[in-house]
Design a protein around this motif. Structure first.
Motif, PDB file in Angstrom:
ATOM      1  N   GLU A 207       0.826  -1.201   0.000  1.00  0.00           N
ATOM      2  CA  GLU A 207       0.000   0.000   0.000  1.00  0.00           C
ATOM      3  C   GLU A 207       0.864   1.256   0.000  1.00  0.00           C
ATOM      4  N   LEU A 210       2.256   1.793  -3.495  1.00  0.00           N
ATOM      5  CA  LEU A 210       1.256   2.337  -4.406  1.00  0.00           C
ATOM      6  C   LEU A 210       1.086   3.836  -4.191  1.00  0.00           C
ATOM      7  N   TYR A 229      -2.945  -6.664  -5.232  1.00  0.00           N
ATOM      8  CA  TYR A 229      -3.156  -6.122  -3.891  1.00  0.00           C
ATOM      9  C   TYR A 229      -4.293  -6.839  -3.169  1.00  0.00           C
ATOM     10  N   THR A 234      -5.992   0.609   0.684  1.00  0.00           N
ATOM     11  CA  THR A 234      -6.463   1.990   0.579  1.00  0.00           C
ATOM     12  C   THR A 234      -5.913   2.607  -0.696  1.00  0.00           C
ATOM     13  N   TRP A 235      -6.812   3.056  -1.552  1.00  0.00           N
ATOM     14  CA  TRP A 235      -6.428   3.607  -2.842  1.00  0.00           C
ATOM     15  C   TRP A 235      -6.073   5.096  -2.674  1.00  0.00           C
ATOM     16  N   TYR A 237      -6.649   7.877  -3.868  1.00  0.00           N
ATOM     17  CA  TYR A 237      -7.515   8.538  -4.842  1.00  0.00           C
ATOM     18  C   TYR A 237      -7.272  10.040  -4.914  1.00  0.00           C
TER      19      TYR A 237
END
Length: 310
Positions: A207, A210, A229, A234-235, A237
């Motif tokens: 994470e 990313l 993943y 948690t993206w 965004y």
């Protein structure tokens, strides 16, 4: 014949029947241990492991295996994009179907790629993880003006550095966690991250990695992810939204429009640069030492690719 089976929490060398069927029977000479093998063990696959496979075909030709088997009939397979075939997403070597960490393995003839004479056959198993990185870089359509950053200094990340260089990037930087990964990146000509980048390859699988990839991308830049993943990740965004950064997922590998396998491109690179295999294959074990091989691979620190020789 002997084979290495997933027996959670580890592996065991077992005796199994020789594989039957109409596919090509190859004598396996080298199989790399991938991080996904450990995922399959944790998921209790119970299968024979191994998808980074090199061996010898029945006619004596040294070959590597395109370890993503499509149906061979759908439009994606007809285009050489077998990684998008419905069957490829369900028949996964080492997870849902037996892999090739065994003395012999049956492979569709169309999934065998000849090893060039200049490349030692015992190093050619690197072509499979190398093709994963090659595919990701190719999807970003870099040019001679493209600045590329790679997040994650494992084998896939280091191959992404090498692939970006081979495909003509202006500059390639590497962000890695461990000293031996940073040292390998330096050895391969990667710079340290500075500023923002047109393309970022996310190869850490974490994470935090990313999130860092989106931080490094410039406005209107591209992040290409080769990682798988967990569903609760948690993206990032907000960062991607504010900079309008595009995400390109990349799954496995396929063939160029001229029909040449991406594994063939990687093998040409390995043949031209012997120092790649020298740096990335850090440990070799015989089949009977497979349990020890997986223990070494699990430690990660100081190890890149651990190879088992049936």
């Amino acid at each position: 014949m002997k084979a290495v089976r997933a027996v959670p929490p580890g592996v065991k060398v077992v005796q199994v029947d020789e594989p039957q069927g109409d596919a090509e029977l190859i004598k396996v000479n080298a199989v790399g241990i991938c991080a996904s093998d450990w995922n399959y063990i944790r998921r209790g696959s119970g299968q024979i492991l191994g998808h980074e496979i090199s061996g010898v075909a029945s006619d004596g030709t040294p070959v590597v295996v395109e370890a993503v088997f499509g149906c061979g009939e759908c439009r994606w397979c007809e285009q050489g994009r077998f990684n998008l075939c419905r069957l490829a997403g369900s028949d996964i070597l080492g997870l849902t179907t037996p892999g090739g960490m065994s003395e012999y393995f049956r492979v569709p003839r169309t999934s065998l790629v000849p090893i060039p004479e200049e490349l030692p056959a015992e190093d050619a198993c690197l072509a499979e993880p190398g093709a994963v990185a090659w595919h990701a870089v190719r999807k970003t359509e870099i040019t001679a003006d493209t600045r590329v950053a790679v997040v994650g200094g494992g084998v896939i990340g280091l191959f992404a550095v090498l692939a970006a260089q081979a495909q003509g990037a202006a500059e390639v930087s590497l962000e890695a966690r461990y000293p031996h990964q940073i040292e390998a990146g330096d050895r391969f000509g990667a710079t340290r991250p500075s500023g923002d980048y047109d393309v970022v390859i996310e190869a850490s699988g974490s994470e935090s990695g990313l999130a860092r990839a989106f931080e490094l991308a410039r406005p209107l830049g591209v992040v290409c992810s080769v990682s798988v993943y967990p569903p609760d990740i948690t993206w990032p965004y907000r960062v991607s939204f504010l900079k309008e950064v595009r995400l390109i997922p990349s799954i496995a590998y396929d063939r160029h429009d001229n029909g040449v396998s991406e594994l063939a491109h990687v093998m040409a690179m390995l043949a031209a640069r012997p120092e790649i295999a020298q740096a990335l294959i850090t440990h070799r074990f015989e089949m009977d030492e497979a349990e020890r091989a997986f223990q070494v691979a699990a430690q990660r620190k100081g190890a890149f690719r651990v190879v088992v020789h049936p």
